[in-house]
Write a protein that holds these residues in place. Structure first.
Motif, PDB file in Angstrom:
ATOM      1  N   ASP A  70       1.247  -1.453  -0.149  1.00 59.47           N
ATOM      2  CA  ASP A  70       0.132   0.162   0.521  1.00 59.47           C
ATOM      3  C   ASP A  70       1.044   1.485   0.106  1.00 59.47           C
ATOM      4  O   ASP A  70       1.648   1.461   1.176  1.00 59.47           O
ATOM      5  CB  ASP A  70      -0.611  -0.149   1.447  1.00 59.47           C
ATOM      6  CG  ASP A  70      -2.166   1.443   1.659  1.00 59.47           C
ATOM      7  OD1 ASP A  70      -1.499   2.257   0.515  1.00 59.47           O
ATOM      8  OD2 ASP A  70      -2.753   0.997   2.048  1.00 59.47           O
ATOM      9  N   PRO A  71       0.913   1.447  -0.873  1.00 59.84           N
ATOM     10  CA  PRO A  71       1.985   2.682  -1.459  1.00 59.84           C
ATOM     11  C   PRO A  71       1.902   4.036  -0.099  1.00 59.84           C
ATOM     12  O   PRO A  71       2.438   4.629   0.750  1.00 59.84           O
ATOM     13  CB  PRO A  71       1.712   3.593  -2.316  1.00 59.84           C
ATOM     14  CG  PRO A  71       0.758   2.651  -3.060  1.00 59.84           C
ATOM     15  CD  PRO A  71       0.353   1.893  -2.218  1.00 59.84           C
ATOM     16  N   GLN A  72       0.385   4.290   0.201  1.00 59.32           N
ATOM     17  CA  GLN A  72       0.330   5.617   1.088  1.00 59.32           C
ATOM     18  C   GLN A  72       1.053   4.875   2.751  1.00 59.32           C
ATOM     19  O   GLN A  72       1.326   5.495   3.111  1.00 59.32           O
ATOM     20  CB  GLN A  72      -1.768   5.489   1.330  1.00 59.32           C
ATOM     21  CG  GLN A  72      -2.229   6.204   0.516  1.00 59.32           C
ATOM     22  CD  GLN A  72      -1.666   7.773   0.005  1.00 59.32           C
ATOM     23  OE1 GLN A  72      -1.637   8.238   1.466  1.00 59.32           O
ATOM     24  NE2 GLN A  72      -2.771   7.922  -0.455  1.00 59.32           N
ATOM     25  N   VAL A  73       0.434   3.275   2.862  1.00 57.93           N
ATOM     26  CA  VAL A  73       1.513   2.768   4.524  1.00 57.93           C
ATOM     27  C   VAL A  73       3.286   2.785   4.613  1.00 57.93           C
ATOM     28  O   VAL A  73       3.575   3.180   4.820  1.00 57.93           O
ATOM     29  CB  VAL A  73       1.039   1.847   4.472  1.00 57.93           C
ATOM     30  CG1 VAL A  73       1.552   1.275   5.740  1.00 57.93           C
ATOM     31  CG2 VAL A  73      -0.456   2.111   4.890  1.00 57.93           C
ATOM     32  N   VAL A  74       3.252   2.389   3.079  1.00 57.97           N
ATOM     33  CA  VAL A  74       4.787   2.462   2.681  1.00 57.97           C
ATOM     34  C   VAL A  74       5.788   3.773   2.575  1.00 57.97           C
ATOM     35  O   VAL A  74       6.518   3.840   3.344  1.00 57.97           O
ATOM     36  CB  VAL A  74       5.320   1.530   1.381  1.00 57.97           C
ATOM     37  CG1 VAL A  74       6.842   1.506   1.729  1.00 57.97           C
ATOM     38  CG2 VAL A  74       4.526   0.181   0.964  1.00 57.97           C
ATOM     39  N   ALA A  75       4.868   4.898   1.787  1.00 58.88           N
ATOM     40  CA  ALA A  75       5.863   6.086   2.316  1.00 58.88           C
ATOM     41  C   ALA A  75       5.937   6.174   3.289  1.00 58.88           C
ATOM     42  O   ALA A  75       6.850   7.292   2.893  1.00 58.88           O
ATOM     43  CB  ALA A  75       4.764   6.765   1.354  1.00 58.88           C
ATOM     44  N   ARG A  76       5.164   6.379   4.191  1.00 60.68           N
ATOM     45  CA  ARG A  76       5.557   7.038   6.072  1.00 60.68           C
ATOM     46  C   ARG A  76       5.948   6.234   6.162  1.00 60.68           C
ATOM     47  O   ARG A  76       6.607   6.296   7.872  1.00 60.68           O
ATOM     48  CB  ARG A  76       4.298   7.074   6.508  1.00 60.68           C
ATOM     49  CG  ARG A  76       2.792   7.785   6.305  1.00 60.68           C
ATOM     50  CD  ARG A  76       1.930   7.788   6.859  1.00 60.68           C
ATOM     51  NE  ARG A  76       0.892   6.644   7.393  1.00 60.68           N
ATOM     52  CZ  ARG A  76       0.454   5.908   6.448  1.00 60.68           C
ATOM     53  NH1 ARG A  76      -0.669   6.825   5.677  1.00 60.68           N
ATOM     54  NH2 ARG A  76      -0.377   5.433   6.744  1.00 60.68           N
ATOM     55  N   PHE A  77       6.786   4.821   5.668  1.00 61.38           N
ATOM     56  CA  PHE A  77       7.685   3.805   7.037  1.00 61.38           C
ATOM     57  C   PHE A  77       9.432   4.822   7.061  1.00 61.38           C
ATOM     58  O   PHE A  77       9.494   5.485   6.283  1.00 61.38           O
ATOM     59  CB  PHE A  77       8.859   2.783   5.356  1.00 61.38           C
ATOM     60  CG  PHE A  77       7.846   1.693   5.921  1.00 61.38           C
ATOM     61  CD1 PHE A  77       6.087   1.699   6.754  1.00 61.38           C
ATOM     62  CD2 PHE A  77       7.736   0.181   5.393  1.00 61.38           C
ATOM     63  CE1 PHE A  77       5.953   0.646   6.198  1.00 61.38           C
ATOM     64  CE2 PHE A  77       7.124  -0.230   5.377  1.00 61.38           C
ATOM     65  CZ  PHE A  77       6.131  -0.093   6.238  1.00 61.38           C
ATOM     66  N   VAL A  82      13.184   0.839   8.156  1.00 63.58           N
ATOM     67  CA  VAL A  82      13.711   0.290   7.509  1.00 63.58           C
ATOM     68  C   VAL A  82      14.930  -1.350   9.019  1.00 63.58           C
ATOM     69  O   VAL A  82      14.874  -2.042   7.895  1.00 63.58           O
ATOM     70  CB  VAL A  82      14.612   1.232   7.735  1.00 63.58           C
ATOM     71  CG1 VAL A  82      15.980   0.146   6.657  1.00 63.58           C
ATOM     72  CG2 VAL A  82      14.346   2.393   5.789  1.00 63.58           C
ATOM     73  N   ALA A  83      14.799  -0.403   9.845  1.00 63.13           N
ATOM     74  CA  ALA A  83      15.454  -1.306  10.753  1.00 63.13           C
ATOM     75  C   ALA A  83      14.467  -2.990  10.985  1.00 63.13           C
ATOM     76  O   ALA A  83      15.337  -4.124  10.716  1.00 63.13           O
ATOM     77  CB  ALA A  83      15.813  -1.249  11.692  1.00 63.13           C
ATOM     78  N   ARG A  84      13.418  -2.881  11.190  1.00 62.26           N
ATOM     79  CA  ARG A  84      12.685  -3.895  10.944  1.00 62.26           C
ATOM     80  C   ARG A  84      12.270  -4.814  10.077  1.00 62.26           C
ATOM     81  O   ARG A  84      12.838  -6.508  10.022  1.00 62.26           O
ATOM     82  CB  ARG A  84      11.236  -3.626  11.339  1.00 62.26           C
ATOM     83  CG  ARG A  84      10.291  -4.472  11.192  1.00 62.26           C
ATOM     84  CD  ARG A  84       8.557  -3.813  11.404  1.00 62.26           C
ATOM     85  NE  ARG A  84       7.941  -2.993  10.044  1.00 62.26           N
ATOM     86  CZ  ARG A  84       7.842  -3.147   8.909  1.00 62.26           C
ATOM     87  NH1 ARG A  84       8.093  -4.739   8.112  1.00 62.26           N
ATOM     88  NH2 ARG A  84       7.978  -2.389   8.312  1.00 62.26           N
ATOM     89  N   LEU A  85      12.881  -3.887   8.771  1.00 61.51           N
ATOM     90  CA  LEU A  85      13.129  -5.060   7.046  1.00 61.51           C
ATOM     91  C   LEU A  85      14.477  -5.044   7.232  1.00 61.51           C
ATOM     92  O   LEU A  85      14.238  -6.551   6.917  1.00 61.51           O
ATOM     93  CB  LEU A  85      12.262  -4.285   6.016  1.00 61.51           C
ATOM     94  CG  LEU A  85      11.062  -3.511   6.686  1.00 61.51           C
ATOM     95  CD1 LEU A  85      10.685  -1.691   5.037  1.00 61.51           C
ATOM     96  CD2 LEU A  85      10.093  -4.803   5.647  1.00 61.51           C
ATOM     97  N   LEU A  86      14.923  -4.765   7.794  1.00 62.83           N
ATOM     98  CA  LEU A  86      16.587  -4.966   7.624  1.00 62.83           C
ATOM     99  C   LEU A  86      16.514  -6.522   8.128  1.00 62.83           C
ATOM    100  O   LEU A  86      17.183  -7.476   8.097  1.00 62.83           O
ATOM    101  CB  LEU A  86      17.971  -4.578   8.267  1.00 62.83           C
ATOM    102  CG  LEU A  86      18.050  -3.325   6.975  1.00 62.83           C
ATOM    103  CD1 LEU A  86      19.266  -2.145   7.638  1.00 62.83           C
ATOM    104  CD2 LEU A  86      18.405  -4.052   5.327  1.00 62.83           C
ATOM    105  N   GLY A  87      15.910  -6.924   9.186  1.00 58.26           N
ATOM    106  CA  GLY A  87      15.757  -8.265  10.421  1.00 58.26           C
ATOM    107  C   GLY A  87      14.676  -9.193   9.903  1.00 58.26           C
ATOM    108  O   GLY A  87      14.721 -10.380  10.719  1.00 58.26           O
ATOM    109  N   ASP A  88      14.751  -8.986   9.309  1.00 56.18           N
ATOM    110  CA  ASP A  88      13.412  -9.826   8.218  1.00 56.18           C
ATOM    111  C   ASP A  88      13.827 -10.768   7.499  1.00 56.18           C
ATOM    112  O   ASP A  88      13.976 -10.222   6.282  1.00 56.18           O
ATOM    113  CB  ASP A  88      11.932  -8.800   7.447  1.00 56.18           C
ATOM    114  CG  ASP A  88      10.906 -10.029   7.757  1.00 56.18           C
ATOM    115  OD1 ASP A  88      11.210 -11.618   7.288  1.00 56.18           O
ATOM    116  OD2 ASP A  88      10.133  -9.298   7.794  1.00 56.18           O
TER     117      ASP A  88
END
Length: 191
Positions: A70-77, A82-88
């Protein structure tokens, strides 16, 4: 329903059942939804330097990690995301690709805010109609993918070089590059 394994396919579909299912049901089918086009472009960016099957096997995890794309949500990351995603471990953990996806969401929203529908932008390069490859060669980039790449970069997208863009254009049906002998070539052309 996946066709029997003896149906003639593009050679790249190989024998992996997941790859064959992707080839048989998704690859090359014209996609007209802007959000879906954006998601597929972001996933193709994650493929850079890797085999598509790697992304395909992780696609569900990507969708979970990136809030259903969802671009609306991802744009607010932010940095915590980023840290959460790097740990996924379920996704490809590349800071540059993660940040490019967040930036891609912002670019997608900026395009919309400027009054341009992303699907219209994407399909505008071909006048709204899929282009047919020759069915023999499978180019890695073309003058069109170079043009689209430049336009995407000008809008702030990253990981959108001409090779990635060409693979994406094939995947979303802007270009029908199914082999002449592939059972899907004519089916996709009618889609």
């Amino acid at each position: 329903m996946t066709p029997p394994p003896d149906r003639p396919r593009c050679a790249w579909a190989g024998t992996d059942p997941l790859m064959r299912a992707y080839h048989d049901t998704e690859w090359g089918v014209p996609e007209r939804d802007g959000r879906a086009l954006w998601e597929k472009l972001m996933l193709d960016g994650f493929q850079a330097g890797l085999a598509w099957i790697t992304v395909l096997r992780k696609r569900d995890a990507f969708r979970t990690a990136f809030a259903g794309f969802d671009p609306q949500v991802v744009a607010r990351f932010g940095e915590a995301d980023v840290a959460r995603l790097l740990g996924d471990a379920g996704i490809i953990r590349s800071r540059a690709k993660i940040e490019a996806t967040i930036g891609g969401a912002r670019a997608y929203l900026e395009t919309a805010a400027a009054g341009e529908d992303f699907a219209d932008f994407c399909w505008g390069f071909t006048g709204g109609a899929p282009l047919a490859g020759d069915g023999v060669t499978l180019p890695t980039k073309t003058p069109l993918s170079e043009q689209v790449s430049r336009a995407l970069k000008a809008r702030g997208f990253k990981f959108v070089g001409p090779t990635i863009v060409h693979a994406w254009m094939e995947a979303v049906g802007i270009v029908n590059d199914h082999a002449a002998t592939c059972f899907r070539r004519a089916e996709v052309a009618r889609a």
